[in-house]
Scaffold this active site. Sequence first.
Site, PDB file in Angstrom:
ATOM      1  N   LYS A  47       0.824  -1.208   0.000  1.00  0.00           N
ATOM      2  CA  LYS A  47       0.000   0.000   0.000  1.00  0.00           C
ATOM      3  C   LYS A  47       0.863   1.265   0.000  1.00  0.00           C
ATOM      4  O   LYS A  47       0.469   2.286  -0.540  1.00  0.00           O
ATOM      5  CB  LYS A  47      -0.892   0.009   1.241  1.00  0.00           C
ATOM      6  CG  LYS A  47      -2.052  -0.966   1.180  1.00  0.00           C
ATOM      7  CD  LYS A  47      -3.207  -0.349   0.413  1.00  0.00           C
ATOM      8  CE  LYS A  47      -4.483  -1.153   0.480  1.00  0.00           C
ATOM      9  NZ  LYS A  47      -4.422  -2.504  -0.054  1.00  0.00           N
ATOM     10  N   ASP A 124     -10.203   0.026  -0.046  1.00  0.00           N
ATOM     11  CA  ASP A 124      -9.863   1.178   0.797  1.00  0.00           C
ATOM     12  C   ASP A 124      -9.809   2.485   0.016  1.00  0.00           C
ATOM     13  O   ASP A 124      -8.820   3.224   0.084  1.00  0.00           O
ATOM     14  CB  ASP A 124      -8.510   0.929   1.505  1.00  0.00           C
ATOM     15  CG  ASP A 124      -8.576  -0.253   2.451  1.00  0.00           C
ATOM     16  OD1 ASP A 124      -9.613  -0.930   2.456  1.00  0.00           O
ATOM     17  OD2 ASP A 124      -7.606  -0.503   3.172  1.00  0.00           O
ATOM     18  N   ASP A 231      -6.337 -13.232   2.689  1.00  0.00           N
ATOM     19  CA  ASP A 231      -6.469 -13.516   4.107  1.00  0.00           C
ATOM     20  C   ASP A 231      -5.629 -12.570   4.961  1.00  0.00           C
ATOM     21  O   ASP A 231      -4.404 -12.575   4.894  1.00  0.00           O
ATOM     22  CB  ASP A 231      -6.078 -14.976   4.387  1.00  0.00           C
ATOM     23  CG  ASP A 231      -6.805 -15.509   5.605  1.00  0.00           C
ATOM     24  OD1 ASP A 231      -7.001 -14.716   6.546  1.00  0.00           O
ATOM     25  OD2 ASP A 231      -7.182 -16.695   5.613  1.00  0.00           O
ATOM     26  N   ASN A 265      -1.937 -12.101   3.503  1.00  0.00           N
ATOM     27  CA  ASN A 265      -1.313 -10.779   3.641  1.00  0.00           C
ATOM     28  C   ASN A 265      -0.869 -10.663   5.103  1.00  0.00           C
ATOM     29  O   ASN A 265      -1.676 -10.357   5.961  1.00  0.00           O
ATOM     30  CB  ASN A 265      -2.361  -9.706   3.288  1.00  0.00           C
ATOM     31  CG  ASN A 265      -1.869  -8.294   3.497  1.00  0.00           C
ATOM     32  OD1 ASN A 265      -0.741  -7.956   3.150  1.00  0.00           O
ATOM     33  ND2 ASN A 265      -2.713  -7.436   4.069  1.00  0.00           N
TER      34      ASN A 265
END
Length: 463
Positions: A47, A124, A231, A265
């Site tokens: 991210k 997100d 996950d 993850n």
Amino acid sequence: MMTGESNSFLSGVIEGFYGPPWTQAERLELFDWMTQWGLNTYLYAPKDDLKQRAIWRKLYTQAELDALREVIAECHQRGLRFVYAVSPGLDIRYSSETDLERLKHRFAQVMALGCQDFGLFFDDIPDRLEVEDIQRWGSLASAQSQITNTVFQWVRERSPTSRFLFCPTPYCSRMVAAKLGGEGYLPTIGAELLPEIDIFWTGPDIISRDITVTHIKDLQGLLGRKPLIWDNLHANDYDGRRFYCGPYDGRPPELRAEVSGLMINPNTEFPLNYVPLRTFAAFVNGAGEWDSRAAYLAAMREWFPRFATVGRPVTFEELVTFGDCYYLPYQEGPEAQNLYRRVQALLAKDPAHWGAEAAVLRADIACLRDFCARMAELRNRPLFNALSRRVWELREELDLLDRYIAYKADSANHELPFSSDFHRPGTYRGGMVAGLQQLLAPRSGGELGPAGGISAGVVADEG
Ligand code: GDL
């Protein structure tokens, strides 16, 4: 190298958390683990790689391309699939041809490095559309489906066996129930997104305690395909105090037949992921019943040699107790639970009735505290770096408990107030965050309400 049809069940690791992305060396170590343990896919989607999300329109520099080329090559050399994803959802204009071209340019850059498998992620992000996007597409789900289909087809023309992954805006049941992405988001995605594209799903929650077969079967109808599990069981980016080294758990072995793959993850700090990834791989490749505790203990045995110190060695049993204190989001390991309950029970009692239990408990607390202290002497410094702040905190709390019990166990102090010279207002549990945490407290049902406490660290003494 693995291509589209040769290994259709995706199993592997997502670098998809918030926080510092892994280093090249960590990624190479990961690929070695994955090869040894039988996982087949690595997904690059950190991210906080700025070009993954915040400035997704900017092309990579030559230096960035060189680094990515290396990771892709190392992955492919080991027979692993490398998936490259971009998350343009923060500010993409779905109807802008220029934005579409930018996405293609970025994928073209990475394709030129040898990458064949791609993803477009919309998790997100704000779930609203600009006026021109609403006019053109009608809904967020349609807008995302169309742009993803277009990019997917563009990729497939150049790389016919490519696997293509999509992450929806609502990616768990709780988000769907809150109508994130708008009414009918998932059925629209199910109908409009081309059937070859995999759809990520994290389960009932972002961090799902359990993912059942029934839950997934219900979803298959809506999506028109088997979902691909993302996950987050061991992700720790949402809480700086915690990490998870417990076993993969809460998913039945039968789940494997109902999904197009299982991807995990994990913790942001790479060195803390040994047991999570080892047990996850054992689950993915296992046969018969899943015994998570046995898998945990076996993985801990393998991890144990990394805990060599420059001083007094730690024992395997001590490591297990420590690991049990950082087990899973919804559950501590049995040793940690046991210690916690004993402390809780003792503190609930009048110190006049503590008897011998106080001394026994102090000895156990001392053992764990001592283990924490010895973590500073780890030879493996990356492991120390990853552990140090959390371990410090655990040690601090154990130390305070020990002081309290020692003080109160003395009959002269039963009725006297206790304070610690090492745990002073302001420096101990001080600061804005600790203060805010004490204002709103979670209740057992999940509601949150005023807790009534005011942190001495935040509110200055009056007068
Ligand atoms: C999320 C994010 C993920 C993050 C995780 C845990 C998905 C699809 N996205 O919502 O990047 O690491 O929660 O905080 O899970």
